[in-house]
Design a protein around this motif. Sequence first.
Motif, short mmCIF file in Angstrom:
data_model
loop_
_atom_site.label_atom_id
_atom_site.label_comp_id
_atom_site.label_asym_id
_atom_site.label_seq_id
_atom_site.Cartn_x
_atom_site.Cartn_y
_atom_site.Cartn_z
N HIS A 27 34.63 27.49 -14.36
CA HIS A 27 34.07 28.46 -13.41
C HIS A 27 33.65 27.76 -12.14
N ALA A 28 33.00 26.60 -12.26
CA ALA A 28 32.59 25.85 -11.08
C ALA A 28 33.80 25.42 -10.26
N LYS A 29 34.85 24.97 -10.91
CA LYS A 29 36.06 24.55 -10.19
C LYS A 29 36.70 25.73 -9.47
N VAL A 59 25.20 31.40 -8.01
CA VAL A 59 25.44 30.96 -9.38
C VAL A 59 25.18 29.46 -9.43
N VAL A 60 24.22 29.05 -10.25
CA VAL A 60 23.81 27.65 -10.28
C VAL A 60 24.34 26.97 -11.54
N PHE A 61 24.95 25.79 -11.35
CA PHE A 61 25.56 25.05 -12.45
C PHE A 61 24.75 23.77 -12.70
N PHE A 62 24.42 23.55 -13.99
CA PHE A 62 23.58 22.42 -14.38
C PHE A 62 24.36 21.42 -15.24
N SER A 63 24.01 20.15 -15.07
CA SER A 63 24.46 19.11 -15.99
C SER A 63 23.23 18.33 -16.41
N TRP A 64 22.96 18.32 -17.68
CA TRP A 64 21.74 17.66 -18.16
C TRP A 64 21.86 16.14 -18.18
N ILE A 108 29.32 19.69 -16.48
CA ILE A 108 28.46 20.87 -16.42
C ILE A 108 28.22 21.41 -17.84
N ASP A 109 26.95 21.68 -18.14
CA ASP A 109 26.56 22.18 -19.47
C ASP A 109 26.12 23.64 -19.46
N HIS A 110 25.66 24.14 -18.32
CA HIS A 110 24.92 25.40 -18.34
C HIS A 110 25.01 26.06 -16.97
N THR A 165 12.16 27.82 -14.74
CA THR A 165 11.96 26.96 -13.57
C THR A 165 12.68 25.66 -13.87
N ARG A 166 13.63 25.30 -13.01
CA ARG A 166 14.48 24.14 -13.25
C ARG A 166 14.36 23.14 -12.11
N SER A 167 14.45 21.87 -12.44
CA SER A 167 14.49 20.82 -11.44
C SER A 167 15.87 20.82 -10.77
N THR A 168 15.87 20.69 -9.47
CA THR A 168 17.15 20.64 -8.76
C THR A 168 17.89 19.33 -9.05
N SER A 169 17.22 18.36 -9.65
CA SER A 169 17.90 17.10 -9.99
C SER A 169 18.99 17.30 -11.03
N SER A 170 18.93 18.41 -11.77
CA SER A 170 19.95 18.70 -12.79
C SER A 170 21.07 19.59 -12.27
N VAL A 171 20.97 20.01 -11.00
CA VAL A 171 21.95 20.93 -10.44
C VAL A 171 23.16 20.16 -9.92
N VAL A 172 24.35 20.58 -10.35
CA VAL A 172 25.60 20.01 -9.85
C VAL A 172 25.99 20.69 -8.54
N GLY A 173 25.79 21.99 -8.46
CA GLY A 173 26.14 22.73 -7.25
C GLY A 173 25.95 24.22 -7.47
#
Length: 254
Positions: A176-178, A195-200, A208-210, A238-246
Amino acid sequence: MSPRHAKPRFTLNRKTLAGVIAGTATAGAAAITVASAGPALSAQIPGATHQAAHHVAQIPNPGMGRAIQTNALRDDPRVKTRALAAPQKQVQKRLPSATDVLKLAVSQVGTTENAAGGSKFNQWFMGTPYAARGVAENGGSVGDYANASWCDMFVSWVGDQLGVKGMGADAFTPAHAKWFISQGRWGNAPKPGAVVFFSWNGGGVDGIDHVGLVIKDNHDGTIQTVEGNTDDAVKIRTRSTSSVVGYGYPEYAQ
């Protein structure tokens, strides 16, 4: 991280899932300008209620009497020069706004998965062309989606319910991100409704995990989000932006 995300997404392998459709929920992929969700959206969240797609009533076609008269005039040599009625304009349904999308998403807070690990969003996805085409291209069966991780199915469901252009639809978050990247709808700004994509654990897009939807930027290194399949439910986080891929940017009303 939700326990569901620690499990394989499907009985299909990752390579297979990468073929799942990242097409739009209901429309094409033209270049867009993203609008903000409007003022003080977060203040509306606690009492948010379900908001269905905005339907604009269609103006009916001219009555049969007028249509018959027009045809008669067209065939009457005495009135060949008479101007006929101008074609009627089509009434366009307005684009949903980021506020519309977030109200619908937040209205699902508290929805949980069943004992087998699936949800109503899994059931919805299984009946869409996205699931059917993924199976046709990559094998497996539609049933493989029944108890798979459903965070992206939740995002896809929200977009589909409101007819959001440029939302995309998928069950596999890296794919989806691609798709957002390929459409030129990708960036680093946490805009409401994005739409926010996370990688832990890092790894870029392929890691990307979530996925979820941005409610607001807290301007302190965190964002407020609404997500599916987080602790097996739809919740506000509430999420840290440090885990955001894009961030992927759907097309919203101005």
